[in-house]
Design an enzyme around this catalytic site. Structure first.
Site, short mmCIF file in Angstrom:
data_model
loop_
_atom_site.label_atom_id
_atom_site.label_comp_id
_atom_site.label_asym_id
_atom_site.label_seq_id
_atom_site.Cartn_x
_atom_site.Cartn_y
_atom_site.Cartn_z
N CYS A 145 -3.10 64.70 30.97
CA CYS A 145 -2.86 63.32 30.54
C CYS A 145 -3.94 62.98 29.52
CB CYS A 145 -2.89 62.37 31.73
SG CYS A 145 -2.74 60.62 31.26
N CYS A 150 -4.71 58.88 36.31
CA CYS A 150 -4.91 60.32 36.13
C CYS A 150 -6.37 60.71 35.96
CB CYS A 150 -4.10 60.81 34.92
SG CYS A 150 -2.34 60.42 35.03
N GLN A 186 -8.17 60.61 39.23
CA GLN A 186 -7.76 61.72 40.09
C GLN A 186 -8.43 63.02 39.67
OE1 GLN A 186 -3.42 61.28 39.61
NE2 GLN A 186 -3.31 60.87 41.79
N GLU A 229 2.15 67.08 29.68
CA GLU A 229 1.94 65.69 29.28
C GLU A 229 3.21 64.86 29.46
OE1 GLU A 229 -0.60 62.79 28.08
OE2 GLU A 229 -1.22 64.83 27.55
N ASP A 261 11.57 63.20 36.37
CA ASP A 261 10.46 64.14 36.17
C ASP A 261 11.02 65.45 35.63
OD1 ASP A 261 8.11 65.69 36.39
OD2 ASP A 261 7.50 64.63 38.22
N ARG A 286 9.09 68.18 35.10
CA ARG A 286 8.15 69.26 35.36
C ARG A 286 8.67 70.28 36.36
NH1 ARG A 286 3.10 65.63 37.06
NH2 ARG A 286 4.85 64.55 38.08
N THR A 314 -2.75 66.13 46.60
CA THR A 314 -1.73 65.47 45.77
C THR A 314 -1.10 64.33 46.55
OG1 THR A 314 0.28 65.84 44.45
CG2 THR A 314 0.15 66.98 46.56
#
Length: 373
Positions: free
Chosen positions: A220, A233, A236, A258, A292, A294, A315
């Site tokens: 990010c 982000c 984290q 990203e 999402d 990903r 997570t």
């Protein structure tokens, strides 16, 4: 001279085909996609100008169509769970841009089902991190690619992600002392997501014979590097490194994903919509993206190459946990990683909890934010 890497095998040929096609589409140049004797010329909507539209029209003045993903079709007023075609009697760049990107646009023609060439073209657009909308110009059976246009097989595009995950490899590693975590090594992997590199940040000396603390962190730029207040982000990332350094070590996988896999340009398009009041997931849907994009199979392969088969995952995202288990990584425990709440990110955190199932106590974060005022 060792030519094995140059000559390669079938897998290398497939990868090379698709990698070149990704680069062409990102450069706003057309690509020819073929399957079983059929072929189409594909133009990405992202970068389609009047000149390209005119060139496409000369090739097929009446048979072209626009392929849009299900998410964008829903925003155009259709209840769809699969992509569809919109006929293009004329290749009008203005109409195409409106259907693909304009917020208030509505569908203006009947839609029809897609075929394997359409699906491959949409996947190529996603791999290229451009807007997932493509103009398809059918070519006569047996046609060669016109001019210097690159040709690629639909099956090669469809197989690409799995192949990249399987063939990801270490290309470099070195100690990189960090503030608060001086005993840290960066291990760079090539592959996983198209033409990109991924990084495993090994903090301390984690014991691979025991469950290793692991975080899968999607890059990010705005939050990690610039401290954006719109997300959590950066917090984290830094909190994970600090915790691992103080608790016997661990591995942070820094993944080039990203904008939930949409790329930085599309992320900024979504941020623009968010500034106008759109929710983070609704903004992505306007652009044609589902919740999402990903995948995490290649992240599991990174861990395996580091000798790690059992993890304590750090997570809030249940999708990451499920992906690790599905890929053969034992998830022994889960640990939440919660950043600060800000006026700018509370809606974002609440949306992740309510719409994507993230384990975030957003109410407690909101209360803590109120107490600081």
């Amino acid at each position: 001279m060792d030519t094995s890497g140059i000559l390669g095998g079938a897998a290398d040929i497939v990868r090379a085909q698709v990698e070149r096609a990704i680069a062409e589409l990102r450069a706003a140049r057309p690509v020819m996609i073929g399957s079983a004797g059929r072929a189409v010329l594909v133009f990405g909507v992202d970068g389609l100008d009047h000149g390209a539209a005119e060139a496409a029209a000369r090739l097929s003045p009446t048979m072209a169509h626009l392929v849009l993903p299900a998410a964008r079709l829903r925003r155009l007023g259709l209840d769809r769970s699969a992509p569809a075609r919109v006929a293009l009697p004329q290749i009008d760049a203005g109409r195409i841009e409106c259907l693909a990107l304009t917020v208030e646009a509505r569908i203006d023609a009947p839609v029809s089902p897609v075929d394997d060439l359409d699906e491959a073209a949409l996947e190529l657009a996603r791999l290229a991190l451009v807007v997932p909308a493509v103009v398809m110009v059918p070519l006569a059976t047996g046609s060669a690619a016109p001019g210097h246009v690159l040709a690629v097989e639909a099956t090669a595009i469809g197989d690409f992600r799995k192949l990249e995950a399987r063939l990801i490899r270490i290309v470099g590693r070195a100690p990189v002392p960090l503030e608060g975590a001086p005993e840290t090594e960066f291990v760079v992997f090539r592959g996983g997501e198209g033409l990109r590199d991924q990084v495993a940040i090994v903090i301390g000396k984690p014991d691979p014979t025991q469950p290793v603390p692991v975080r899968l962190h999607s890059a990010c730029l705005t939050g990690d590097l610039f401290g954006s207040l719109k997300c959590d982000c950066g917090d984290q990332l830094r909190d994970t490194v600090e915790w691992m350094a103080k608790n016997g070590g661990g591995v942070l996988l820094y993944l080039d994903q990203e904008g939930r896999g949409n790329g930085i340009a599309n992320k900024m398009r979504a941020y623009r919509l968010q500034s106008l009041g759109w929710d983070t997931y609704d903004a992505d849907e306007v652009l044609g993206f589902d919740l999402d994009q990903r995948r995490f199979d290649f992240a599991a392969e990174m861990l395996k190459q580091l000798g790690i088969r059992s993890i304590d995952v750090m997570t809030n995202n249940p999708v990451k946990i499920a992906a690790m288990a599905e890929a053969g990584i034992e998830v022994r425990s889960e640990r939440r990683v919660i950043g600060r709440a800000t006026d700018e990110n509370v809606r974002y955190l609440t949306s992740k909890r309510d719409r994507a199932g993230h384990a975030i106590d957003a109410d407690a974060l909101i209360a803590s934010l109120a107490s600081r005022k």
